[in-house]
Design an enzyme around this catalytic site. Structure first.
Site, short mmCIF file in Angstrom:
data_model
loop_
_atom_site.label_atom_id
_atom_site.label_comp_id
_atom_site.label_asym_id
_atom_site.label_seq_id
_atom_site.Cartn_x
_atom_site.Cartn_y
_atom_site.Cartn_z
N GLY A 49 0.88 -1.17 0.00
CA GLY A 49 0.00 0.00 0.00
C GLY A 49 0.91 1.21 0.00
O GLY A 49 1.80 1.33 -0.84
N GLU A 50 0.72 2.06 0.98
CA GLU A 50 1.57 3.25 1.09
C GLU A 50 2.11 3.30 2.52
O GLU A 50 1.35 3.53 3.46
CB GLU A 50 0.75 4.49 0.71
CG GLU A 50 1.49 5.79 0.85
CD GLU A 50 2.88 5.78 0.22
OE1 GLU A 50 3.00 5.44 -0.97
OE2 GLU A 50 3.86 6.09 0.93
N CYS A 80 6.09 -5.33 0.39
CA CYS A 80 6.24 -3.99 -0.18
C CYS A 80 6.12 -2.89 0.90
O CYS A 80 7.03 -2.74 1.70
CB CYS A 80 5.26 -3.82 -1.33
SG CYS A 80 5.81 -2.61 -2.51
N ARG A 109 12.66 3.48 -0.39
CA ARG A 109 11.32 3.54 -0.98
C ARG A 109 11.36 3.96 -2.45
O ARG A 109 12.23 4.71 -2.85
CB ARG A 109 10.44 4.53 -0.21
CG ARG A 109 10.18 4.11 1.22
CD ARG A 109 9.31 5.13 1.95
NE ARG A 109 8.09 5.37 1.21
CZ ARG A 109 7.64 6.59 0.91
NH1 ARG A 109 8.29 7.67 1.29
NH2 ARG A 109 6.53 6.72 0.23
N ARG A 138 5.71 0.30 -7.55
CA ARG A 138 6.44 1.38 -6.83
C ARG A 138 7.27 0.74 -5.70
O ARG A 138 7.22 1.13 -4.54
CB ARG A 138 5.47 2.42 -6.27
CG ARG A 138 4.84 3.29 -7.35
CD ARG A 138 3.99 4.41 -6.77
NE ARG A 138 2.96 3.89 -5.90
CZ ARG A 138 2.85 4.19 -4.61
NH1 ARG A 138 3.69 5.02 -4.04
NH2 ARG A 138 1.88 3.66 -3.90
N HIS A 173 4.93 -8.36 -4.67
CA HIS A 173 3.58 -8.69 -4.16
C HIS A 173 3.22 -10.14 -4.46
O HIS A 173 2.54 -10.40 -5.46
CB HIS A 173 2.54 -7.78 -4.81
CG HIS A 173 2.59 -6.37 -4.36
ND1 HIS A 173 1.86 -5.89 -3.30
CD2 HIS A 173 3.29 -5.31 -4.82
CE1 HIS A 173 2.10 -4.61 -3.12
NE2 HIS A 173 2.97 -4.22 -4.04
N GLU A 175 0.98 -11.83 -3.24
CA GLU A 175 -0.49 -11.99 -3.21
C GLU A 175 -1.12 -11.68 -4.57
O GLU A 175 -2.29 -11.94 -4.78
CB GLU A 175 -1.09 -11.12 -2.10
CG GLU A 175 -1.14 -9.62 -2.34
CD GLU A 175 0.21 -8.91 -2.20
OE1 GLU A 175 1.25 -9.59 -2.05
OE2 GLU A 175 0.22 -7.67 -2.27
N1 GLN Z 1 5.96 3.00 -2.59
C1 GLN Z 1 5.14 2.51 -1.53
C2 GLN Z 1 5.62 3.00 -0.19
O1 GLN Z 1 6.58 3.66 -0.09
C3 GLN Z 1 5.07 1.01 -1.50
C4 GLN Z 1 4.35 0.49 -2.72
C5 GLN Z 1 3.63 -0.80 -2.52
O2 GLN Z 1 3.38 -1.25 -1.40
N2 GLN Z 1 3.26 -1.37 -3.62
O3 GLN Z 1 5.01 2.68 0.78
#
Ligand code: GLN
Length: 193
Positions: A49-50, A80, A109, A138, A173, A175
């Protein structure tokens, strides 16, 4: 044999995909949003996620319950953004970022830059005897690993799946792959815990 119950942190990110793959592997699941819910599961997944958002949404009590469970040996798997949250060090971290520090890695990141925001690659995981089509979104890069961290898979010479005792992280990922081997592996060490 009683069914395992695996928690998936559900405050942000692609937790539903983890729930689907876990259900397909015939374990019970629980979306974990509050500190006391950790007691009810035998393993925990922190999804992608983020990481900055997950970080902001996690209060101290929640953080403590995860760190406490990990110290007592609960298996935790971060993918991630989840890997970023579990790292000891975030390279170029924002000063307010507070990763949980449960695995001795340094992670950078968004390391693949914008033009390669998202890609997939075939990754060999020798210790699991499998090859997986790994989706990177990302994605971060693991730029340093401590002496006790085992590299289970790499891509372009950087580790992408690593483990230190009860903590497993991937920068991709699993999943989102049709191959459930990484989740199956996580479940074997939850079972043996
Ligand atoms: N770029 C995201 C972050 O810094 C991670 C991306 C992802 O989980 N697919 O959290």
């Amino acid at each position: 044999m009683t069914k395992l119950k695996i928690g998936v942190l559900g405050i942000q990110g692609d937790f539903l995909e983890h729930l689907h793959i876990l259900s397909a592997l015939n374990v019970d699941t629980k979306i974990v949003k509050y500190a006391d819910e950790i007691e009810d599961v035998q393993g925990l997944i922190i999804p992608g996620g983020e990481s900055t958002t997950i970080d902001r949404l996690m209060d101290d009590e929640f953080r403590e319950s995860i760190v406490d469970a990990a110290r007592k040996g609960m298996p935790i798997f971060g993918t991630c953004a989840g890997a970023i949250m579990l790292a000891k060090k975030i390279h170029d971290a924002k000063e307010w970022q507070r990763p949980l520090g449960l695995i001795d890695i340094e992670i950078k990141r968004n390391a693949y830059g914008r033009q390669r925001d998202s890609f997939d690659a075939v990754i060999n995981i020798p210790s699991l005897g499998t090859i997986i089509r790994a989706v990177f979104i990302r994605a971060p890069e693991i730029i340093n690993i401590g002496p006790k961290v085992k590299e289970l898979a790499n891509f372009e010479e950087l580790p992408v799946l690593v483990q230190e005792n009860n903590i497993l992280v991937s920068t991709f990922h699993p999943e989102l792959s049709a191959n459930p081997s990484v989740h199956r592996y996580f479940l074997t060490f939850v079972r043996s815990n």
